[in-house]
Design a protein around this motif. Structure first.
Motif, PDB file in Angstrom:
ATOM      1  N   GLY A   1       0.728  -1.125   0.157  1.00 37.22           N
ATOM      2  CA  GLY A   1       0.046  -0.150  -0.075  1.00 37.22           C
ATOM      3  C   GLY A   1       0.783   1.063  -0.007  1.00 37.22           C
ATOM      4  N   LEU A   2       0.046   2.329  -0.507  1.00 41.16           N
ATOM      5  CA  LEU A   2       0.705   3.813  -0.456  1.00 41.16           C
ATOM      6  C   LEU A   2      -0.244   4.592   0.518  1.00 41.16           C
ATOM      7  CD1 LEU A   2       1.999   3.981  -4.158  1.00 41.16           C
ATOM      8  CD2 LEU A   2       3.358   3.538  -2.223  1.00 41.16           C
ATOM      9  N   PHE A   3       0.415   5.359   1.195  1.00 39.00           N
ATOM     10  CA  PHE A   3      -0.587   6.764   1.726  1.00 39.00           C
ATOM     11  C   PHE A   3      -0.871   7.545   0.572  1.00 39.00           C
ATOM     12  CE2 PHE A   3       1.455   5.002   5.596  1.00 39.00           C
ATOM     13  CZ  PHE A   3       0.457   4.909   6.351  1.00 39.00           C
ATOM     14  N   GLU A   4      -1.809   8.460   0.959  1.00 47.52           N
ATOM     15  CA  GLU A   4      -2.382   9.233  -0.200  1.00 47.52           C
ATOM     16  C   GLU A   4      -1.184  10.015  -0.826  1.00 47.52           C
ATOM     17  OE1 GLU A   4      -6.661  11.754  -1.036  1.00 47.52           O
ATOM     18  OE2 GLU A   4      -5.805  11.311   0.990  1.00 47.52           O
TER      19      GLU A   4
ATOM     20  N   LYS B   1      -0.246  10.178  -4.923  1.00 45.28           N
ATOM     21  CA  LYS B   1      -0.479  11.196  -5.828  1.00 45.28           C
ATOM     22  C   LYS B   1       0.879  11.273  -6.449  1.00 45.28           C
ATOM     23  CE  LYS B   1      -4.350  13.377  -3.685  1.00 45.28           C
ATOM     24  NZ  LYS B   1      -4.507  14.508  -2.691  1.00 45.28           N
ATOM     25  N   LYS B   2       2.048  11.159  -5.826  1.00 44.06           N
ATOM     26  CA  LYS B   2       3.282  11.141  -6.412  1.00 44.06           C
ATOM     27  C   LYS B   2       3.429  10.286  -7.521  1.00 44.06           C
ATOM     28  CE  LYS B   2       5.419  13.476  -2.456  1.00 44.06           C
ATOM     29  NZ  LYS B   2       6.640  13.253  -1.280  1.00 44.06           N
TER      30      LYS B   2
ATOM     31  N   LYS C   1       4.236  10.891 -11.751  1.00 44.71           N
ATOM     32  CA  LYS C   1       5.389  10.262 -12.396  1.00 44.71           C
ATOM     33  C   LYS C   1       4.981   9.279 -13.195  1.00 44.71           C
ATOM     34  CE  LYS C   1       9.953   8.248 -10.913  1.00 44.71           C
ATOM     35  NZ  LYS C   1      10.824   7.745  -9.876  1.00 44.71           N
ATOM     36  N   LYS C   2       4.236   8.385 -13.100  1.00 41.84           N
ATOM     37  CA  LYS C   2       3.830   7.323 -13.864  1.00 41.84           C
ATOM     38  C   LYS C   2       2.167   7.126 -13.975  1.00 41.84           C
ATOM     39  CE  LYS C   2       6.224   3.533 -13.241  1.00 41.84           C
ATOM     40  NZ  LYS C   2       6.641   2.397 -12.564  1.00 41.84           N
ATOM     41  N   PRO C   3       1.962   8.157 -15.044  1.00 39.41           N
ATOM     42  CA  PRO C   3       0.237   8.205 -15.286  1.00 39.41           C
ATOM     43  C   PRO C   3      -0.291   6.771 -15.327  1.00 39.41           C
ATOM     44  CG  PRO C   3       1.397   9.924 -16.243  1.00 39.41           C
ATOM     45  CD  PRO C   3       2.489   9.091 -15.721  1.00 39.41           C
TER      46      PRO C   3
END
Length: 279
Positions: free
Chosen positions: A209-212, A216-217, A221-223
């Motif tokens: 997981g990633l925090f918000e 977003k980062k 960086k990688k759409p």
């Protein structure tokens, strides 16, 4: 390792215990105990005679372990087990396990802190808020040990503390929602409400997981990462429960008003790594 006396101590509370030694096997990576990781663990298993405790131990470390029963409470069907590991001869590690019977099943719990009695072990497993509320209610020790009192209801490792004036958004109430610690059988809650906490974005590409902000980062960086089939979870929210709470190993309880849900302190103990039993 003085394991022979374990059987008589466990018998005093009406339980059986077996010791299972795990022999190491050699591979190109070194010596390992087959089908067993770690140095030792305490578990609850089933055989033809019913449930029993199991002390698993690797023969690689067996001789450096010392087992001691700190207290047996036969009437309550509980005991406190201390395991000392003398890997460091002058500073052994000490792990405490509360073993006992709760409603329908035997259990083992990792105990935080340097406790020496069954009662102090039970208290150390209670979340700070539970301890605070029971103190405020003026409960004596007998009342504190009950699964239902003026301060809380308890089902297994979960405590439910009454919050009569809880601010609940009715539109966000979940129905028949599970609550469970990692690896455990879920407790099903009739009505559940989560408030606050942090949003965690999880996908097969980011299983931890990633925090918000990090999410977003990553998208900036990688759409294309936006198409990774993300799901969201809430970390450390306040959780409230009402209605029936069901679990196959415990009697169903009914909460007639909103209660805050709190898990016991077992995960705060380093001893948890040596507990194989998960309710």
């Amino acid at each position: 390792m003085n394991i022979n006396s374990l059987e008589k101590h466990f018998a005093r509370m009406g339980a059986r215990i077996k010791t299972v030694r795990h022999e190491p096997v050699q591979s190109r990576w070194g010596w390992n105990s087959r089908a067993f990781t770690g140095n030792f663990s305490v578990d609850v298993r089933q055989d033809r005679q019913g449930e029993h405790f199991v002390f698993n131990v690797s023969t690689l470390v067996e001789d450096r372990l010392d087992l001691e029963i700190l207290q047996v409470a036969p009437k309550d069907r509980h005991l406190l087990l201390l395991v000392k590991d003398f890997e460091n001869l002058h500073n052994p590690t000490k792990d405490r396990f509360l073993c006992g019977h709760d409603e329908r099943e035997w259990f083992v719990a990792a105990v935080p802190g340097a406790v020496s009695t069954v009662v102090s072990a039970m208290e150390s497993l209670k979340p700070p808020k539970v301890q605070m509320v029971q103190g405020r209610k003026g409960l004596n020790q007998k009342q504190r040990n009950k699964r239902r009192n003026k301060a809380f209801r308890r089902q297994g490792e979960w405590f439910f503390v009454p919050v009569p004036n809880a601010d609940i958004d009715e539109s966000l109430i979940l129905h028949n929602e599970p609550i469970a610690r990692s690896g455990g059988k879920p407790h099903m809650v009739e009505f559940l409400y989560r408030q606050g906490g942090q949003t965690l974005y999880v996908s097969s590409n980011r299983p931890d997981g990633l925090f918000e902000n990090d999410y977003k980062k990553l998208i900036l960086k990688k759409p294309k990462a936006k198409n990774w089939n993300w799901s969201t979870r809430r970390i450390n929210p306040r959780v409230y429960a009402r209605g029936e709470v069901r679990h196959p190993d415990h009697k169903t309880i009914t909460l007639h008003e909103w209660h805050e849900v709190l898990m016991n302190q077992e995960n705060q103990s380093r001893t948890m790594q040596h507990v194989a039993f998960i309710d």
